[in-house]
Design a protein around this motif. Structure first.
Motif, PDB file in Angstrom:
ATOM      1  N   GLU A 219       0.982  -1.219   0.075  1.00  0.00           N
ATOM      2  CA  GLU A 219      -0.266   0.059  -0.113  1.00  0.00           C
ATOM      3  C   GLU A 219       0.894   1.347   0.087  1.00  0.00           C
ATOM      4  N   ALA A 220       1.962   1.354   0.717  1.00  0.00           N
ATOM      5  CA  ALA A 220       3.021   2.446   0.844  1.00  0.00           C
ATOM      6  C   ALA A 220       3.421   2.680  -0.436  1.00  0.00           C
ATOM      7  N   ASP A 221       3.953   1.513  -1.060  1.00  0.00           N
ATOM      8  CA  ASP A 221       4.519   1.527  -2.400  1.00  0.00           C
ATOM      9  C   ASP A 221       3.571   2.258  -3.524  1.00  0.00           C
ATOM     10  N   ARG A 222       2.240   1.570  -3.656  1.00  0.00           N
ATOM     11  CA  ARG A 222       1.188   2.342  -4.450  1.00  0.00           C
ATOM     12  C   ARG A 222       0.947   3.857  -4.232  1.00  0.00           C
ATOM     13  N   ALA A 223       0.820   4.081  -2.696  1.00  0.00           N
ATOM     14  CA  ALA A 223       0.443   5.584  -2.495  1.00  0.00           C
ATOM     15  C   ALA A 223       1.893   6.381  -2.817  1.00  0.00           C
TER      16      ALA A 223
END
Length: 590
Positions: A219-223
């Motif tokens: 999720e952090a990578d996507r954001a």
């Protein structure tokens, strides 16, 4: 592995945005950073626009939407803006002028389109845009910290010219949870200044907060990628809750430590390029100013970590009771729901295996792209009772987008088409696309119990329902609802046929978000039957002082779920290894 994050030892920009999925520790990290900066003599404003915020719980002071001084911390002011209240006013501003002028079905569709998470985010952005665009704000404060941040999707949407045009008042494609954005009228200049401030490396830093687990890091990578696309490149990653040491003689402690390190090794490559810091897994609750100060000053054990052994332990059923309940009542459709990272896939799989062991024919369908489920179950002796399918979210979403664009895109200008394409990036688009795929599975499985890993929110169900009503009345909507979805909607509202299981963790934000999810479902006339509190350290026998201290803090949230929120509640202990495969999953029902 990583340097510990400490705001006392590093230069920070005036605007700091903390972002990450629910339960990773955004609020506690933002509060601790705000206190540390204020203790250095900096003038600090802390602002929360998170609908599930527990800012007042962390600071232990009642807050309003107006900044107020925090007792015991000179130089620190904080406010808790309620974006849901802002969203309600925003919705009425959009829909109100059409009351009495448009059919009820049309108004219902507009209202439901404006009831989703994206509208709350737009309303929240409207609130903090005033601070970002106000050039005098930095004359008053050295630092302004925001507990939550807008997604790249929302910011891209607001940068499109069509977002400010009358096209939105007429758009009826029915795919979005954003709906008509007429409420933005007159604010384009302010929003442009806000977006410019976000992109200014000298002014703004984005702090991506993650836990050391795969879903949180993904999720952090996507954001990170989404926000880099629109120019917000000044980013830091903080891996929160990293266990610093472990006790070799404690199996839970050793497994916890090892699984965290394994997850970090599997960090997405793009995210590895972001400057990364860590925060320790602490044994105490990060509430109250002194505890927040302790996070950056000492990591030694303290008296408030000791568990009160005089209190009676909570005794709650395990997952085997959930399975027994569904078996006895012959529930035909079972959904697991909750925020990512709580273990929905494992719980859905365990329920499917448990019901199969009790002699039921079961079909398990999941959006988990790690095809280990089908692989592990292959060749099992009891496979005749259990069938498994995997739905690819990317394929289903792309198929749905193409359908909507083919139906609604004809005759639109390039600008309008660009808006529609970005509109289809909203979270509701994925929910609708996956729900249609699930509906097709359910329709084909009339003679089986169907266990579905994940489900749409009540908002999305109502959006589908109102789109159908709109279609009947106006016969020109392009958001057509397939027949199998029409049949499944009423079925979900029948408690004799359908059971919803909410999966959460015994922490503040996951529980508060799960409570909001339950209210959302109740709006759609769906009442969850069970809550499952997963990965509970309280339910283990760990002797590790850090893990034991954290286990003690879980009791408050387990009690809240059991006594206030859930019709029925079960607890699953934190497991030393992930249960993968039929044989291991059977252990849940023993």
């Amino acid at each position: 592995m990583y340097s510990l994050f400490n705001p006392k030892n590093m230069p920070l920009t005036p605007f700091l945005f903390f972002t990450g999925k629910g339960g990773v520790g955004k609020t506690s990290t933002a509060c601790a950073t705000a206190v540390a900066l204020a203790d250095q003599g900096k003038s600090v404003l802390l602002v929360s626009t998170d609908p599930a915020s527990n800012l007042q719980d962390v600071l232990e002071v009642a807050l309003t939407n107006e900044p107020m001084a925090i007792p015991g911390v000179p130089n620190l002011s904080a406010c808790n803006i309620d974006p849901e209240e802002s969203a309600r006013a925003y919705k009425e501003n959009v829909v109100g002028p059409y009351r009495g002028k448009l059919p009820d079905a049309v108004l219902a569709t507009m209202e439901e389109q404006l009831s989703g998470a994206c509208t709350v985010e737009i309303a929240a952005f409207d609130e903090f845009s005033h601070l970002l665009a106000d050039e005098t704000i930095l004359d008053q404060f050295d630092h302004v910290l925001f507990d939550t941040a807008p997604t790249g999707h929302t910011l891209r949407l607001l940068q499109l010219p069509t977002a400010w045009s009358g096209f939105l008042e007429e758009s009826t494609h029915g795919a979005s949870c954003l709906g008509p954005l007429a409420g933005l009228e007159g604010k384009k200049e302010m929003y442009a200044k806000a977006v410019a401030s976000l992109s200014d490396r000298e002014k703004t830093t984005l702090l991506l907060i993650a836990r050391s687990d795969n879903s949180s890091l993904l999720e952090a990578d996507r954001a990170s990628g989404e926000l880099k696309e629109i120019g917000i490149r000044n980013q830091l990653l903080i891996v929160n809750g990293l266990l610093q040491t472990h006790q070799p003689e404690d199996a839970v402690s050793t497994a916890f430590y090892s699984r965290q390190r394994q997850a970090l090794q599997e960090t997405p490559e793009a995210l590895k390029q972001v400057m990364t810091y860590a925060l320790p897994f602490v044994s105490y609750s990060l509430t109250g100013v002194e505890n927040l100060r302790h996070l950056f000053s000492s990591y030694a054990m303290t008296t408030f970590e000791v568990e009160d052994t005089t209190e009676e332990a909570l005794a709650l059923p395990g997952l085997n009771q959930v399975i027994e309940d569904f078996s006895e009542k012959n529930t035909r459709v079972i959904f697991t729901m909750g925020k990512g990272g709580g273990g929905k896939t494992s719980i859905a799989s365990a329920i499917a295996v448990g019901l199969s062991e009790k002699g039921h024919r079961v079909h398990l369908t999941t959006t988990d792209l790690a095809a280990h489920l089908a692989y592990t179950f292959a060749g099992s002796e009891t496979r005749d009772n259990l069938s498994i399918s995997s739905i690819n979210p990317q394929i289903e979403v792309e198929r749905y987008k193409q359908t909507v664009l083919a139906n609604a895109g004809n005759g639109l200008s390039d600008e309008e088409l660009a808006y529609l394409q970005e509109d289809l990036e909203s979270p509701c688009t994925e929910e609708i696309a996956l729900f249609q795929a699930f509906a097709a599975v359910v329709e084909k499985s009339e003679n089986e119990i169907v266990v579905i890993d994940t489900a749409p929110t009540g908002h999305t169900l109502l959006l589908l329902d109102s789109t159908e009503a709109y279609h009947k009345e106006m016969s020109r909507s392009t958001g057509d609802v397939p027949e199998n979805v029409k049949k499944l909607l009423p079925r979900l509202r029948n408690p004799q046929e359908t059971g919803v299981v909410i999966v959460t963790l015994a922490e503040a934000t996951p529980v508060l978000e799960a409570a909001r999810l339950q209210e959302d479902l109740k709006r759609a006339q769906i009442a969850p039957k069970w809550w499952v509190i997963n990965q509970s350290l309280y339910a283990t026998e760990t002797t590790d002082p850090v893990l034991r201290g954290r286990a003690s803090s879980e009791k408050k949230w387990i009690t809240k779920v059991n006594e206030e929120l859930a019709a029925k509640c079960a607890v699953i202990p934190w497991l030393q290894e992930e249960k993968i495969g039929y044989t291991q999953l059977k252990e849940f029902i023993l």
